[in-house]
Design a protein around this motif. Structure first.
Motif, PDB file in Angstrom:
ATOM      1  N   LEU A 137     -11.939  -2.347 -12.023  1.00 34.01           N
ATOM      2  CA  LEU A 137     -11.757  -3.746 -12.430  1.00 34.01           C
ATOM      3  C   LEU A 137     -13.106  -4.387 -12.724  1.00 34.01           C
ATOM      4  O   LEU A 137     -14.078  -4.156 -12.019  1.00 34.01           O
ATOM      5  N   HIS A 181      -1.135  -4.635   0.648  1.00 35.75           N
ATOM      6  CA  HIS A 181      -2.078  -4.433  -0.432  1.00 35.75           C
ATOM      7  C   HIS A 181      -1.591  -3.301  -1.319  1.00 35.75           C
ATOM      8  O   HIS A 181      -2.222  -2.949  -2.295  1.00 35.75           O
ATOM      9  N   ASP A 182      -0.452  -2.737  -0.973  1.00 37.16           N
ATOM     10  CA  ASP A 182       0.013  -1.524  -1.617  1.00 37.16           C
ATOM     11  C   ASP A 182       1.111  -1.836  -2.636  1.00 37.16           C
ATOM     12  O   ASP A 182       2.265  -2.025  -2.292  1.00 37.16           O
ATOM     13  N   LEU A 183       0.700  -1.882  -3.904  1.00 33.40           N
ATOM     14  CA  LEU A 183       1.616  -2.283  -4.962  1.00 33.40           C
ATOM     15  C   LEU A 183       2.871  -1.428  -5.049  1.00 33.40           C
ATOM     16  O   LEU A 183       3.982  -1.939  -5.139  1.00 33.40           O
ATOM     17  N   GLU A 184       2.674  -0.117  -4.997  1.00 33.36           N
ATOM     18  CA  GLU A 184       3.808   0.771  -5.230  1.00 33.36           C
ATOM     19  C   GLU A 184       4.795   0.706  -4.077  1.00 33.36           C
ATOM     20  O   GLU A 184       6.001   0.726  -4.273  1.00 33.36           O
ATOM     21  N   SER A 203      -5.973   1.639 -11.224  1.00 27.45           N
ATOM     22  CA  SER A 203      -7.061   2.153 -10.380  1.00 27.45           C
ATOM     23  C   SER A 203      -6.553   3.011  -9.219  1.00 27.45           C
ATOM     24  O   SER A 203      -7.341   3.563  -8.480  1.00 27.45           O
ATOM     25  N   ILE A 204      -5.234   3.118  -9.056  1.00 26.57           N
ATOM     26  CA  ILE A 204      -4.696   3.946  -7.978  1.00 26.57           C
ATOM     27  C   ILE A 204      -4.615   5.404  -8.448  1.00 26.57           C
ATOM     28  O   ILE A 204      -4.001   5.679  -9.470  1.00 26.57           O
ATOM     29  N   PRO A 205      -5.260   6.323  -7.706  1.00 27.05           N
ATOM     30  CA  PRO A 205      -5.127   7.722  -8.129  1.00 27.05           C
ATOM     31  C   PRO A 205      -3.689   8.205  -7.931  1.00 27.05           C
ATOM     32  O   PRO A 205      -2.985   7.702  -7.070  1.00 27.05           O
ATOM     33  N   GLN A 247       5.394   5.738   7.920  1.00 28.61           N
ATOM     34  CA  GLN A 247       5.515   4.547   7.095  1.00 28.61           C
ATOM     35  C   GLN A 247       6.892   4.404   6.484  1.00 28.61           C
ATOM     36  O   GLN A 247       7.523   3.362   6.581  1.00 28.61           O
ATOM     37  N   SER A 250      -2.133  11.657  11.599  1.00 29.59           N
ATOM     38  CA  SER A 250      -3.022  11.368  12.713  1.00 29.59           C
ATOM     39  C   SER A 250      -2.650  12.265  13.871  1.00 29.59           C
ATOM     40  O   SER A 250      -1.472  12.545  14.108  1.00 29.59           O
ATOM     41  N   THR A 308      -2.362   3.744  -1.007  1.00 32.94           N
ATOM     42  CA  THR A 308      -3.590   3.218  -1.589  1.00 32.94           C
ATOM     43  C   THR A 308      -4.735   3.532  -0.683  1.00 32.94           C
ATOM     44  O   THR A 308      -4.556   3.670   0.483  1.00 32.94           O
ATOM     45  N   ALA A 330     -11.340   2.903  -5.986  1.00 30.83           N
ATOM     46  CA  ALA A 330     -11.558   3.584  -7.258  1.00 30.83           C
ATOM     47  C   ALA A 330     -13.050   3.708  -7.532  1.00 30.83           C
ATOM     48  O   ALA A 330     -13.528   4.750  -7.971  1.00 30.83           O
ATOM     49  N   PRO A 338      -3.031  11.647  -3.169  1.00 30.78           N
ATOM     50  CA  PRO A 338      -3.557  11.320  -4.499  1.00 30.78           C
ATOM     51  C   PRO A 338      -5.088  11.349  -4.560  1.00 30.78           C
ATOM     52  O   PRO A 338      -5.664  11.760  -5.577  1.00 30.78           O
ATOM     53  N   ASP A 398       0.842   6.567   9.585  1.00 28.64           N
ATOM     54  CA  ASP A 398       0.842   7.727   8.696  1.00 28.64           C
ATOM     55  C   ASP A 398       1.903   7.600   7.614  1.00 28.64           C
ATOM     56  O   ASP A 398       2.911   6.937   7.797  1.00 28.64           O
ATOM     57  N   VAL A 399       1.669   8.309   6.504  1.00 30.35           N
ATOM     58  CA  VAL A 399       2.591   8.219   5.377  1.00 30.35           C
ATOM     59  C   VAL A 399       4.033   8.505   5.765  1.00 30.35           C
ATOM     60  O   VAL A 399       4.947   7.781   5.377  1.00 30.35           O
ATOM     61  N   GLU A 410      -5.420  -7.983  -2.865  1.00 32.41           N
ATOM     62  CA  GLU A 410      -6.487  -7.294  -2.147  1.00 32.41           C
ATOM     63  C   GLU A 410      -7.004  -8.187  -1.031  1.00 32.41           C
ATOM     64  O   GLU A 410      -6.586  -9.337  -0.903  1.00 32.41           O
ATOM     65  N   SER A 411      -7.935  -7.682  -0.228  1.00 33.36           N
ATOM     66  CA  SER A 411      -8.453  -8.525   0.843  1.00 33.36           C
ATOM     67  C   SER A 411      -9.053  -9.785   0.243  1.00 33.36           C
ATOM     68  O   SER A 411      -9.685  -9.744  -0.800  1.00 33.36           O
ATOM     69  N   LEU A 447      -5.134  -3.126 -11.361  1.00 29.45           N
ATOM     70  CA  LEU A 447      -4.837  -2.607 -10.026  1.00 29.45           C
ATOM     71  C   LEU A 447      -4.001  -1.343 -10.122  1.00 29.45           C
ATOM     72  O   LEU A 447      -4.281  -0.341  -9.472  1.00 29.45           O
ATOM     73  N   TYR A 454      10.303  -1.414  -2.058  1.00 27.30           N
ATOM     74  CA  TYR A 454      11.118  -1.992  -0.990  1.00 27.30           C
ATOM     75  C   TYR A 454      11.533  -3.435  -1.219  1.00 27.30           C
ATOM     76  O   TYR A 454      12.211  -4.010  -0.390  1.00 27.30           O
ATOM     77  N   ASP A 489     -10.080  -1.710  -0.346  1.00 28.19           N
ATOM     78  CA  ASP A 489      -9.059  -2.114  -1.309  1.00 28.19           C
ATOM     79  C   ASP A 489      -8.948  -1.096  -2.440  1.00 28.19           C
ATOM     80  O   ASP A 489      -9.909  -0.406  -2.739  1.00 28.19           O
ATOM     81  N   VAL A 490      -7.778  -1.074  -3.109  1.00 29.43           N
ATOM     82  CA  VAL A 490      -7.589  -0.072  -4.168  1.00 29.43           C
ATOM     83  C   VAL A 490      -8.637  -0.115  -5.257  1.00 29.43           C
ATOM     84  O   VAL A 490      -9.126   0.921  -5.699  1.00 29.43           O
TER      85      VAL A 490
END
Lengths: 247, 276
Positions: B269, B212-215, B255-257, B189, A38, A247, A173, A198, B185-186, B41-42, B252, B220, A168-169
């Motif tokens: 999904l 919402h971020d699985l990985e 579906s993450i690139p 983060q 940003s 994500t 997709a 990604p 930002d990544v 997810e939401s 899930l 952590y 959402d992920v």
């Protein structure tokens, strides 16, 4: 022919200069990404192209024609923008039908009823959503409406400003698949702003890394996939994304 | 080791025109001094779970549970006044976006000091010393200067670190972090999570990381709960996420690139009802 050619672009907001000598070309049919943190100026570049940031010097040309500084009707038919947040970019008191018909009315195009139907079908929105309001739709459906609105004038270049980062992920997709299919079917050119590498890897052919208002590296997506970015800052970004896939 | 937090059959209910709807449907968990991730997810009820621990669900929402105990205290039986003594001092919560969660008309120094003063009586010099030390602990380089700034004068990453400082200065036993980094930002983060991680380890706190971020959560946390429409569909050790069994979790993950993406289309999904 280049769909978009940018040369030595300096954009300022008031007295502060936001970008310094930006230059890159996007070939017709190509999908090009601008990445960076940003504040790096990537969205500002999109805004200048779209005519929303008006004080810039340098040159922007779209399909061989020089871009003027203001809003330009002929240009709008060539190039449309999709915004980040589908919760904010749709008018809350207009139905999907009204949102999609408005650009056609502005441009004096007839037979909007059939075109709305066609465009809704191509973005995968069922007919029954046509007379709904945004609050009656999910986030993914709203982003589909926003994409449909951008496509309704049959532009050849789409500016995408973080089109999936508010989703959402699993919905992300779906939208990414949709964007990929639309580009294939309609021969569109994409210029996408994102901080999500990604996503770039999935959807784009080339990318430019921006930092502090400058382009530090332009690379092929293959280099990104193989971890062969040259600039130290791009390598750092790649490392973070590989460690914590966003994500 | 006795459990820090015990939850049995937690339900959060909201009334709607079509009758009451459970947004959290009978969730149970036990937490020691460890790091637990809640992913979903939401609309999956993950934030509602976090908020109900602090009893922050407003009417007409209703929280019921067979058991909701924190360090031997029955949270559901506490009065509002007693809850206020627990919030912040013993359990605190880091919210998603510093832009909306910090007071815009109060300097950062005053806000952090307020967090401390609400629960303890301290002299002015003491407060200043501890505030500075805390800002240093969250790796703010120039704490003297930052003390006097207003939230709009700092970046998002710094704002989030200020918020973490504010939440950690009363030294709580349990920290609930609700999407602490999704506005950042990544590269920032990673820094913010490392700070939380470091402080949690050093002070032996319990941590509930909601995301919402699985990985991100899997890298952590020690354990992970995956939620979907108010229910826990998968509970596993963070390292075992790759071997997740539930089709939703697997969907899930797929579906993450990825950064070295080679698939032409991402798997989607299956959804009941309308297209999204």
């Amino acid at each position: 022919m280049n769909a978009l050619a940018i040369d030595n672009l300096d954009i300022s907001y008031g007295d502060s200069k936001v970008t310094h000598g930006i230059g890159f070309n996007v070939a017709e049919g190509e999908s090009f990404a601008l990445v960076g943190e940003s504040g790096s100026g990537k969205t500002t570049v999109l805004k200048a192209i779209a005519g929303m940031a008006k004080s810039w010097t340098g040159s922007i040309s779209v399909f061989g024609e020089q871009r003027t500084h203001g809003i330009d009707r002929g240009f709008a038919r060539q190039c449309q923008m999709v915004f980040q947040d589908p919760y904010g970019s749709l008018h809350p008191r207009k139905t999907v039908d009204a949102t999609l018909s408005e650009p056609m009315a502005i441009h004096g195009m007839g037979d909007s009823g059939a075109r709305v139907d066609e465009v809704m079908q191509s973005v995968g929105l069922d007919r029954r959503f046509r007379f709904r309001f945004p609050h009656q739709l999910s986030g993914g459906q709203r982003q589909r409406v926003a994409i449909a609105r951008a496509l309704i004038l049959k532009p050849r270049l789409l500016l995408l400003d973080e089109p999936t980062s508010a989703l959402d992920v699993s919905v992300q997709a779906e939208i990414l698949n949709l964007l990929k299919r639309l580009r294939r079917e309609q021969g569109l050119t994409y210029l996408m702003v994102t901080h999500n590498l990604p996503v770039v890897s999935f959807l784009c052919d080339r990318l430019a890394v921006m930092r502090h208002g400058r382009v530090v590296e332009i690379a092929d997506v293959g280099q990104l996939k193989r971890g062969e970015m040259q600039d130290p800052y791009s390598r750092e970004l790649t490392r973070f994304s590989a460690a914590h896939p966003q994500t | 080791m006795s459990a820090l937090l015990e939850i049995e059959n937690l339900r959060v209910t909201f009334p709607t025109a079509r009758g009451p709807i459970d947004v959290v449907k009978g969730l149970s968990l036990t937490l020691g001094r460890e790091r637990l991730g809640i992913v979903g997810e939401s609309g999956s009820g993950k934030s509602m779970t976090g908020r109900s621990i602090l009893r922050l669900i407003r009417a007409p929402g209703k929280v019921t549970a067979d058991r909701l105990r924190f360090d031997g205290v029955d949270l559901l039986a506490q009065s509002e006044r007693q809850m206020r003594a627990i919030r912040g001092a013993r359990i605190s919560m880091v919210m998603q976006d510093p832009k909306f969660s910090l007071n815009p008309v109060m300097t950062i120094g005053d806000q952090i000091a307020e967090a401390l003063l609400t629960h303890q009586k301290l002299g002015r010099a003491d407060i200043r010393g501890r505030t500075l030390a805390m800002l240093e602990a969250v790796r703010i380089n120039d704490p003297e200067r930052v003390l006097g700034l207003y939230p709009h004068e700092v970046s998002g990453g710094m704002g989030q670190r200020v918020m973490i400082a504010m939440m950690l200065i009363p030294e709580p036993d349990l920290l609930i972090a609700d999407e602490p980094t999704s506005a950042l930002d990544v590269s920032v983060q990673a820094q913010v999570l490392e700070i939380i991680d470091d402080l949690v380890k050093r002070k032996g706190m319990g941590l509930i990381l909601i995301s919402h971020d699985l990985e991100l959560v899997s890298s952590y946390c020690d354990r992970i709960l995956v939620m979907r429409s108010g229910e826990v569909v998968e509970a596993c050790d963070a390292g075992e996420l790759k071997n997740a069994r539930h089709p939703y979790t697997r969907g899930l993950l797929a579906s993450i690139p990825r950064i070295d993406e080679s698939r032409d289309e991402l798997p989607v999904l299956e959804r009941t009802g309308a297209s999204t």
